[in-house]
Design a protein around this motif. Structure first.
Motif, mmCIF file in Angstrom:
data_model
loop_
_atom_site.group_PDB
_atom_site.id
_atom_site.type_symbol
_atom_site.label_atom_id
_atom_site.label_comp_id
_atom_site.label_asym_id
_atom_site.label_seq_id
_atom_site.Cartn_x
_atom_site.Cartn_y
_atom_site.Cartn_z
ATOM 1 N N ASN A 147 5.172 4.894 -2.474
ATOM 2 C CA ASN A 147 3.769 6.097 -2.892
ATOM 3 C C ASN A 147 3.343 7.393 -2.159
ATOM 4 O O ASN A 147 3.104 7.157 -1.126
ATOM 5 N N ARG A 154 -0.262 7.293 -1.492
ATOM 6 C CA ARG A 154 -0.850 6.812 -0.587
ATOM 7 C C ARG A 154 -0.425 7.786 1.168
ATOM 8 O O ARG A 154 -1.399 7.612 1.915
ATOM 9 N N ASN A 178 -5.834 1.633 -2.188
ATOM 10 C CA ASN A 178 -6.384 1.727 -2.585
ATOM 11 C C ASN A 178 -7.068 3.493 -2.214
ATOM 12 O O ASN A 178 -7.292 4.664 -3.141
ATOM 13 N N ASN A 179 -8.268 2.981 -1.294
ATOM 14 C CA ASN A 179 -8.765 4.341 -0.899
ATOM 15 C C ASN A 179 -8.501 4.285 0.756
ATOM 16 O O ASN A 179 -9.896 3.866 1.779
ATOM 17 N N TYR A 213 5.246 1.636 -4.702
ATOM 18 C CA TYR A 213 4.768 1.501 -6.067
ATOM 19 C C TYR A 213 5.501 0.365 -6.622
ATOM 20 O O TYR A 213 6.571 0.358 -5.985
ATOM 21 N N ASP A 217 -3.867 -4.706 -0.443
ATOM 22 C CA ASP A 217 -4.069 -4.697 -2.150
ATOM 23 C C ASP A 217 -4.710 -5.408 -2.281
ATOM 24 O O ASP A 217 -4.764 -4.864 -3.643
ATOM 25 N N ASN A 272 -9.177 -1.867 1.067
ATOM 26 C CA ASN A 272 -8.433 -2.192 0.085
ATOM 27 C C ASN A 272 -7.546 -0.966 0.331
ATOM 28 O O ASN A 272 -8.466 0.465 0.621
ATOM 29 N N ASP A 299 -3.046 10.821 1.495
ATOM 30 C CA ASP A 299 -4.118 10.675 2.361
ATOM 31 C C ASP A 299 -3.556 9.455 3.774
ATOM 32 O O ASP A 299 -4.625 10.245 4.520
ATOM 33 N N THR A 321 0.924 -1.289 -0.141
ATOM 34 C CA THR A 321 0.170 0.029 -0.167
ATOM 35 C C THR A 321 0.744 1.167 -0.329
ATOM 36 O O THR A 321 0.307 2.547 -0.336
ATOM 37 N N ASP A 374 -9.287 -5.776 -1.910
ATOM 38 C CA ASP A 374 -10.411 -5.413 -1.391
ATOM 39 C C ASP A 374 -11.950 -6.117 -0.423
ATOM 40 O O ASP A 374 -11.742 -5.779 0.738
#
Ligand code: GLU
Length: 258
Positions: free
Chosen positions: A25, A28, A237-238, A19, A171, A235, A31, A16, A173
């Protein structure tokens, strides 16, 4: 505020935070700093368990494959942990929040007296409004590097601090009924009532940089659930999904504690 989930432990894995190129990242991490700071500002108590020490050092020093020699891995962890914390410190500062580094080994938890000190420090930091960031103390914790994983560490931390909720960002869901990388018809399991029934659905690790995979996540769920703490796999990515999942909305896979 939803008092039910006031104290939250959030775990992010190496995949997470980096990259595929091996580099950090940044978006990320930004975030994470933004959302966790915002939750902290709104009254939640947040602890971040972050992997990535070895992964970040690999990117920094140009390793394309994780080394196998323990001494080298420990040395990479020493380099990467420093880099990672420097970045977290800077990013969280942007949102006017302060972070603290806590590095733990198994004996810090197994020895009752040390566990109590660890717990006191967590509680004091949280009372001070600080966001603790935890990793294994990889440079001294040999068995952690060889078999240890931060999924279990995050569940142990959640138990020590008596958290209300544990969130594992991965990485993927959540937990699927078969491996979604191999089977396009795989279905996400949104709620697990009985861990024993899903033990065999867990595949291996998703990327070549992290240590875990679903097996260690299910182990983490066992530790958390047996301490009465619910756990969610979502996940990474969010990261913004944290807002929803702490409100009890359906995100990822929930391992419900009773
Ligand atoms: N502690 C290791 C690191 O920060 C990672 C362990 C894990 O990914 O579970 O590199």
């Amino acid at each position: 505020m939803n008092r039910k989930n006031k104290r939250i432990v959030v775990k992010v894995g190496t995949s997470t935070l980096t990259y595929d190129t091996g580099k950090i990242n940044i978006r990320r991490i930004n975030d994470l700093a933004r959302v966790l700071s915002d939750l902290r500002n709104s009254g939640y108590e947040v602890i971040l368990v972050s992997s990535g020490a070895i992964g970040v050092a690999m990117g920094k020093l140009g390793y394309s494959k994780k080394p196998t020699d323990t001494k080298v891995k420990q040395s990479l962890a020493a380099v990467g942990q420093c880099e990672l914390m420097a970045l977290y410190d800077r990013m969280f500062s942007e949102y006017h929040n302060t972070v603290a580094q806590i590095l733990l080994t198994r004996s810090d938890i197994d020895i009752e007296k040390r566990k109590q000190h660890t717990k006191d420090t967590f509680n004091t930091l949280l009372e001070m409004g600080i966001i603790p960031i935890v990793n294994e103390n990889d440079t001294v914790s040999v068995e952690e590097i060889e078999i240890g994983d931060n999924d279990s560490l995050s569940a142990i931390v959640a138990k020590v601090v008596e958290a209300d909720l544990l969130v594992l960002f991965s990485d993927i869901d959540g937990l699927f009924d078969s491996d979604p990388r191999k089977n396009p018809d795989a279905h996400l399991i949104s709620r697990v009532e009985d861990i024993e029934t899903v033990k065999n659905t867990a595949g291996g690790a998703g990327s070549n940089v992290g240590t875990g995979g679903m097996v260690t996540k299910i182990e983490a769920a066992k530790i958390a659930n047996s301490a009465g703490i619910s756990m969610i796999i979502a996940n990474g990515n969010n990261i913004d999904a944290l807002y929803d999942l702490i409100e009890g909305k359906k995100v990822g896979t929930l391992f419900k504690a009773y």
